[in-house]
Design a protein around this motif. Structure first.
Motif, mmCIF file in Angstrom:
data_model
loop_
_atom_site.group_PDB
_atom_site.id
_atom_site.type_symbol
_atom_site.label_atom_id
_atom_site.label_comp_id
_atom_site.label_asym_id
_atom_site.label_seq_id
_atom_site.Cartn_x
_atom_site.Cartn_y
_atom_site.Cartn_z
ATOM 1 N N LEU A 1 41.902 35.855 43.589
ATOM 2 C CA LEU A 1 41.864 37.058 42.751
ATOM 3 C C LEU A 1 40.438 37.370 42.309
ATOM 4 N N ARG A 2 39.677 36.341 41.974
ATOM 5 C CA ARG A 2 38.289 36.567 41.564
ATOM 6 C C ARG A 2 37.471 37.131 42.718
ATOM 7 N N GLU B 1 38.535 39.099 44.772
ATOM 8 C CA GLU B 1 38.920 40.518 44.849
ATOM 9 C C GLU B 1 38.404 41.310 43.659
ATOM 10 N N VAL C 1 38.919 40.495 40.396
ATOM 11 C CA VAL C 1 39.805 40.401 39.231
ATOM 12 C C VAL C 1 39.344 39.240 38.352
ATOM 13 N N ASP C 2 39.177 39.513 37.085
ATOM 14 C CA ASP C 2 38.782 38.477 36.125
ATOM 15 C C ASP C 2 40.038 37.733 35.675
ATOM 16 N N ALA D 1 44.604 44.228 30.359
ATOM 17 C CA ALA D 1 44.810 43.064 31.219
ATOM 18 C C ALA D 1 46.286 42.904 31.582
ATOM 19 N N THR D 2 46.517 42.407 32.771
ATOM 20 C CA THR D 2 47.860 41.987 33.165
ATOM 21 C C THR D 2 48.147 40.621 32.551
ATOM 22 N N GLY E 1 47.361 41.485 40.953
ATOM 23 C CA GLY E 1 46.059 42.139 41.035
ATOM 24 C C GLY E 1 46.062 43.629 40.793
ATOM 25 N N ASN F 1 45.547 45.111 37.943
ATOM 26 C CA ASN F 1 44.511 45.429 36.952
ATOM 27 C C ASN F 1 43.269 44.592 37.243
ATOM 28 N N GLU F 2 42.179 44.963 36.615
ATOM 29 C CA GLU F 2 40.911 44.260 36.864
ATOM 30 C C GLU F 2 40.813 42.959 36.075
ATOM 31 N N ARG F 3 41.796 42.726 35.220
ATOM 32 C CA ARG F 3 41.755 41.490 34.436
ATOM 33 C C ARG F 3 43.162 40.909 34.358
ATOM 34 N N VAL F 4 43.242 39.581 34.450
ATOM 35 C CA VAL F 4 44.506 38.858 34.334
ATOM 36 C C VAL F 4 44.335 37.754 33.300
#
Length: 401
Positions: A82-83, A85, A87-88, A106-107, A242, A244-247
């Motif tokens: 994910l990172r 891609e 995604v934080d 965030a998700t 993925g 959202n840009e943050r999980v």
């Protein structure tokens, strides 16, 4: 007034001047540090090793499904993908932290959702952001959604097809079985994919009351390092998480847990052994140091010299040398030492404590006591004699209390 002499005993009634502080009773700090130097060195070595271990150890864990767990049951590989891609992915330790992150877009990925309270699940449903539930078997999802957990499963030899229009499921193409499933009966607008049995699914999506989308992956093993490359697991996991840009990663089973240093995954396995060796070394040093003194033995002296004779002889030497400063210092140090013992002061008592205790015991003002104990060097022999008498009077007043 000149600098106050601080005096400490070395043996018997003798005492020495302490230049490092205002301590007047007991051994000097430098002497005690020198005596404990081997133990301090051993302790410092242990601390250095522990710090080096903490600073150089990788931040990993052994917690199942944790994003910092590199073992088979961890989810570190998924987090790294994910990172890659963009995604934080971070871990959160409380529901409030997860809700705050969701407010910021965030998700929220939830493990062991059944261990959250109904209120916490309801807040997640109302926060207006995407929520992914990992693992539905025996989990109570009430408050979050009307989707219910089912025990229907398919073994790993069963190839599950999406059989739905959800783009994430379609992209994954297949799943190799599923432990657990969800029932979507009576849930409006829910989509079930990878059917396991009648009306039960390995993956499902549904709208949340506050907005956002709920995604349920019934079998959490799909995201583990060991299973991520199986069938379409990686594709489904990356796409479902993925959006959202943050999980943020919330494991409800870990909330409120206090991890001790012995339970920490950062603790290297050899540290207890090293500490045990440190204890053994410390005990050995104590034994060696203790043996140096040996037991007391009597010795026949060629000449018996009484203590009064040595005191008189020392006084004559001071007089012959004209060393009034040294003589006054010896008188004051001996008086301070005896006063401290008589008044029950600790070895680390300060000058102020000694003066106040002497005033309370003898009734003489502290200014007079301070001048006698810490005043200037007598200018002549008569002043030195007067000082000796003055010190004796102060000591007598204390002993008469």
């Amino acid at each position: 007034m000149s600098a106050a002499p601080a005096m400490t005993p070395t043996s018997g009634e003798s005492a020495r001047h302490d230049d490092s502080g205002d301590q007047v009773v007991g051994a000097r700090l430098s002497d005690r540090l020198r005596r404990w130097r081997p133990f301090l060195a051993a302790a410092a070595l242990l601390v250095l090793v522990a710090l080096a271990t903490l600073l150089t150890s990788p931040r990993t864990s052994k917690v199942p499904y944790a994003i910092d767990n590199p073992h088979d049951d961890g989810a570190r590989a998924l987090a790294e993908l994910l990172r890659d891609e963009g995604v934080d992915v971070t871990n959160v330790e409380s529901t409030d932290a997860a809700l705050n992150a969701a407010v910021d877009g965030a998700t929220v990925v939830v493990l062991n959702a059944g261990q959250l309270s109904f209120s916490e699940r309801w807040q997640l449903a109302q926060v207006g952001q995407n929520v992914v539930v990992l693992g539905a078997l025996y989990q109570n999802l009430s408050g979050l959604t009307e989707v219910t957990s089912k025990g229907s499963s398919a073994d790993e030899g069963t190839t599950l097809k999406p059989e739905c229009s959800d783009p994430d499921a379609v992209a994954a193409q297949t799943l190799a079985g599923s432990t657990g499933s969800v029932d979507l009966e009576y849930v409006e607008d829910a989509v079930g994919c990878f059917p396991v049995g009648q009306n039960t699914y390995a993956y499902a999506t549904a709208d949340l009351d506050g907005g956002g989308t709920l995604r349920v992956i019934a079998d959490p093993r799909i995201v583990t390092n060991a299973k991520l490359t199986t069938a379409g697991n990686a594709s489904l996991a990356i796409r479902a998480l993925g959006h959202n840009e943050r999980v943020v990663w919330l494991d409800a089973s870990r909330l409120g847990l206090v991890t001790t240093v012995w339970e920490s995954p950062l603790r290297p396995p050899w540290l207890p052994v090293l500490m045990l060796l440190g204890v053994i070394v410390a005990v050995a040093l104590a034994f060696v140091r203790g043996r140096r003194f040996g037991r007391l033995v009597s010795e026949d002296l060629p000449v018996v010299v009484h203590a009064t004779e040595t005191a008189v002889g020392r006084g004559r030497l001071y007089r012959r040398a004209g060393d009034r400063a040294r003589a006054a210092q010896a008188l004051r140090a001996g008086t301070a030492l005896r006063l401290g013992r008589a008044l029950g002061l600790p070895a680390a008592a300060s000058r102020e404590e000694l003066l106040q205790a002497t005033e309370r015991a003898g009734g003489r003002p502290t200014t007079q006591i301070d001048h006698a104990l810490y005043g200037p060097t007598p200018a002549n022999d008569q002043d030195l004699a007067d000082l000796a008498v003055h010190l004796e009077q102060i000591e007598s007043e204390v002993h008469q209390r």
